[in-house]
Design a protein around this motif. Structure first.
Motif, PDB file in Angstrom:
ATOM      1  N   LEU A 181     -26.784  41.039 -12.875  1.00 49.61           N
ATOM      2  CA  LEU A 181     -27.640  41.277 -11.707  1.00 49.61           C
ATOM      3  C   LEU A 181     -28.917  40.509 -11.950  1.00 49.61           C
ATOM      4  O   LEU A 181     -29.269  40.234 -13.097  1.00 49.61           O
ATOM      5  N   ARG A 182     -29.642  40.187 -10.854  1.00 48.41           N
ATOM      6  CA  ARG A 182     -30.927  39.533 -11.073  1.00 48.41           C
ATOM      7  C   ARG A 182     -31.959  40.098 -10.111  1.00 48.41           C
ATOM      8  O   ARG A 182     -31.615  40.560  -9.016  1.00 48.41           O
ATOM      9  N   LYS A 183     -33.221  40.054 -10.536  1.00 46.67           N
ATOM     10  CA  LYS A 183     -34.322  40.444  -9.662  1.00 46.67           C
ATOM     11  C   LYS A 183     -34.344  39.479  -8.472  1.00 46.67           C
ATOM     12  O   LYS A 183     -34.103  38.291  -8.679  1.00 46.67           O
ATOM     13  N   PRO A 184     -34.568  39.884  -7.255  1.00 46.19           N
ATOM     14  CA  PRO A 184     -35.108  41.198  -6.859  1.00 46.19           C
ATOM     15  C   PRO A 184     -34.065  42.251  -6.477  1.00 46.19           C
ATOM     16  O   PRO A 184     -34.391  43.170  -5.737  1.00 46.19           O
ATOM     17  N   ASP A 185     -32.838  42.167  -6.978  1.00 43.98           N
ATOM     18  CA  ASP A 185     -31.826  43.179  -6.655  1.00 43.98           C
ATOM     19  C   ASP A 185     -32.332  44.562  -7.072  1.00 43.98           C
ATOM     20  O   ASP A 185     -32.725  44.768  -8.230  1.00 43.98           O
ATOM     21  N   ARG A 186     -32.302  45.479  -6.132  1.00 43.18           N
ATOM     22  CA  ARG A 186     -32.774  46.845  -6.395  1.00 43.18           C
ATOM     23  C   ARG A 186     -32.093  47.471  -7.623  1.00 43.18           C
ATOM     24  O   ARG A 186     -32.707  48.186  -8.405  1.00 43.18           O
ATOM     25  N   ARG A 187     -30.789  47.138  -7.777  1.00 42.94           N
ATOM     26  CA  ARG A 187     -30.011  47.782  -8.849  1.00 42.94           C
ATOM     27  C   ARG A 187     -30.496  47.417 -10.242  1.00 42.94           C
ATOM     28  O   ARG A 187     -30.358  48.198 -11.179  1.00 42.94           O
ATOM     29  N   ILE A 188     -31.100  46.244 -10.404  1.00 53.34           N
ATOM     30  CA  ILE A 188     -31.547  45.878 -11.755  1.00 53.34           C
ATOM     31  C   ILE A 188     -32.850  46.619 -12.097  1.00 53.34           C
ATOM     32  O   ILE A 188     -33.098  46.956 -13.257  1.00 53.34           O
ATOM     33  N   PHE A 189     -33.638  46.936 -11.060  1.00 57.50           N
ATOM     34  CA  PHE A 189     -34.836  47.754 -11.297  1.00 57.50           C
ATOM     35  C   PHE A 189     -34.429  49.199 -11.610  1.00 57.50           C
ATOM     36  O   PHE A 189     -35.037  49.862 -12.451  1.00 57.50           O
TER      37      PHE A 189
END
Ligand SMILES: [Mg+2]
Length: 227
Positions: free
Chosen positions: A149-157
């Motif tokens: 996953l990579r930012k800005p994907d909500r799931r990585i936060f």
């Protein structure tokens, strides 16, 4: 803000970042290794960025081989390894901690807060992280190349929040602002702080973020913002 955890971005935040000179140098070195035009190489390299940071290539060598195929180059294994080595050296130059990184991380820890790392990075980065000398100051790490996953994907936060063991509302996110990461962290409920060091050069960024919220110019300035 009464933050119980601070999650830091890596490049341009706790370690250095590419300069335009260094980026030019690495494309020239890779181009020389592969007998490729540096500008063509750069274009394809940037096109493959989303896949590279989200685990799309297991190794940089695979990424180089893919780019060579797209450019119609028949590069051999030794050439690919030389290009990958130039990339690795470039990454290692960037992975020098900021002068106040260790002291700031120690100060955050002394207040009893947890510390996390959330990085959009390529497969060269996780194996080189321990050698930075600051890895032991982090309770949790999330490397995009490892989690797919990579930012800005909500799931990585969300993953960063899970790994530091605190809900997003108890976390402050500190980053230099690329690809909407500061806004994404706030959308999840974290509080974002933008760090922009003197000499910040938006031209070497893929997608610099305009941030209307708190902005600091050295890492240690985050400390008073946590209470
Ligand atoms: Mg960054």
């Amino acid at each position: 803000v009464r933050a119980k955890a601070v999650v830091f971005d890596l490049f341009g935040t706790v370690v250095g970042d590419a300069t335009s000179e260094d980026a030019t140098r690495v494309y020239a070195e890779m181009g020389a290794a592969l007998s490729a035009d540096p500008d063509d190489l750069r274009r394809l390299w940037l096109e493959t960025y989303p896949g590279r940071v989200a685990g799309g290539f297991a190794t940089v060598e695979e990424n180089v081989a893919f780019v060579c195929e797209r450019l119609g180059l028949s590069a051999g294994r030794a050439s690919i390894e030389r290009a990958a080595a130039a990339r690795a050296a470039f990454i290692e130059r960037m992975m020098t901690p900021r002068p106040d990184a260790a002291a700031t991380l120690e100060a955050v820890r002394e207040t009893g807060r947890r510390v996390g790392l959330l990085s959009n990075c390529t497969p060269e980065v996780p194996p080189r992280w321990p050698a930075t000398g600051i890895a032991h100051l982090f309770d949790a790490t999330v490397f995009s190349s490892e989690v797919g996953l990579r930012k800005p994907d909500r799931r990585i936060f969300e993953l960063a929040s899970d790994r530091v063991g605190l809900p997003p509302g108890a976390c402050v996110y500190v980053a230099d602002g690329d690809h909407g990461e500061l806004a994404a962290a706030e959308a999840l409920g974290m509080r974002s702080v933008c760090v922009r060091y003197p000499g910040f050069d938006p031209s070497v960024r893929l997608a610099p973020e305009d941030w209307p919220g708190p902005t600091i110019s050295s890492l240690r300035e985050v400390l008073p913002l946590l209470d």
